[in-house]
Design an enzyme around this catalytic site. Structure first.
Site, mmCIF file in Angstrom:
data_model
loop_
_atom_site.group_PDB
_atom_site.id
_atom_site.type_symbol
_atom_site.label_atom_id
_atom_site.label_comp_id
_atom_site.label_asym_id
_atom_site.label_seq_id
_atom_site.Cartn_x
_atom_site.Cartn_y
_atom_site.Cartn_z
ATOM 1 N N ALA A 10 8.943 38.971 42.911
ATOM 2 C CA ALA A 10 9.279 40.384 42.685
ATOM 3 C C ALA A 10 9.566 41.149 43.966
ATOM 4 O O ALA A 10 9.621 42.378 43.943
ATOM 5 C CB ALA A 10 8.147 41.072 41.926
ATOM 6 N N TYR A 159 17.510 21.369 41.039
ATOM 7 C CA TYR A 159 17.371 22.688 40.437
ATOM 8 C C TYR A 159 17.455 22.600 38.909
ATOM 9 O O TYR A 159 16.657 23.221 38.199
ATOM 10 C CB TYR A 159 18.449 23.623 40.978
ATOM 11 C CG TYR A 159 18.327 25.044 40.465
ATOM 12 C CD1 TYR A 159 17.256 25.844 40.835
ATOM 13 C CD2 TYR A 159 19.299 25.586 39.621
ATOM 14 C CE1 TYR A 159 17.132 27.145 40.368
ATOM 15 C CE2 TYR A 159 19.195 26.888 39.151
ATOM 16 C CZ TYR A 159 18.107 27.658 39.529
ATOM 17 O OH TYR A 159 17.989 28.940 39.061
#
Length: 274
Positions: A10, A159
């Site tokens: 965040a 990924y």
């Protein structure tokens, strides 16, 4: 209804955007990220409580869990948004001995979720929201005997595997804990214009880190709005995968119950949980 929410990743991107959008609604926000300066700036804007943690170090994850538990006191955690992640270049090993993409995107959030699980749903209902990616379908192909991709490493495959693992994790949480009031979901937020691909040699870097981003990508605010929607709403189906706010079919491997169980057991062993 006000919620106590922990958002990882965040300090910028969609995690920061979601925190900014949730703050006016009166929720109690806890946020994590690697950059103290960026995280503190988001905390000042939102009134959130910041915790610095680097997911490339599992001891940081353990300290993060301890800090969150201390901050909560006797309170429960209503939502854990496992949003931190990234795509990296060479098959570098972390200090814990794992391939970095796999650890940062899957093992670290897996560990954090388990360390906080007794606080999730302590007051009844709670949710875990995993930020996945459409890369799970494009590149993911998990081999339980080669989770670090030692035999077949490419940045894209690593990924894709990790984002597929996010879906398998959500399905595992649903299978194990849904009867106790814990719901879990994995979602693709859209292809968002952030700096997440800044450390990779993948061709994704040329989309995310060049002027192409203005043509091909959506804004962090739009991606953050989707994350905020999952945090505040309960209309999504636990154990499912969503592309933005629409339920979609994930990589077929995500529906393999034996793989869900196998990945859970391997992950628990790799992070030192019984």
């Amino acid at each position: 209804m006000t919620l106590t929410v922990l958002i990882t990743g965040a300090s910028d991107g969609i995690g920061a955007a979601a925190a900014r959008q949730l703050a006016p609604h009166g929720h109690r926000l806890l946020i994590t990220g690697r950059s103290r300066d960026k995280l503190d700036a988001v905390a000042r804007e939102t009134g959130a409580t910041p915790f610095v943690a680097d997911y490339a170090r599992l001891d940081d994850v353990r300290r993060l869990a301890e800090g969150v538990r201390a901050e909560l006191g006797g309170d429960s955690l209503d939502v854990l948004a496992n949003n931190a992640g990234g795509i990296f270049g060479d098959p570098a090993r972390t200090v814990d001995g794992h391939e970095k993409t796999f650890q940062v995107n899957h093992l670290a959030p897996f560990l954090l979720t388990e360390l906080l699980r007794d606080r999730l749903g302590a007051a009844g209902q709670a949710s875990v929201i995993n930020t996945s990616s459409v890369a799970n379908r494009l590149f993911g192909n998990i081999d339980l005997d080669d989770l670090d991709n030692e035999r077949t490493f490419t940045a894209n495959k690593a990924y894709g595997d990790a984002k597929l693992a996010n879906i398998l994790h959500a399905r595992g949480l649903h299978a194990r804990y849904h009867d106790t009031g814990l719901s879990a979901v994995a979602f693709h937020p859209g292809t968002v214009s952030t700096n997440f691909a800044s450390e990779t040699t993948s061709l994704m870097r040329f989309v995310y880190q060049t002027p192409l981003r203005r043509l091909a990508l959506i804004s962090p605010e739009r991606g953050g709005a989707t994350l905020a929607w999952f945090i505040e709403n309960t209309s999504w189906e636990s154990g499912a995968y969503y592309d933005q706010r629409k339920r979609k079919a994930p990589n077929p491997q995500a529906m393999d119950d034996a793989l869900v169980k196998g990945l859970w057991e391997r992950s628990a062993s790799l992070v030192g949980l019984a």
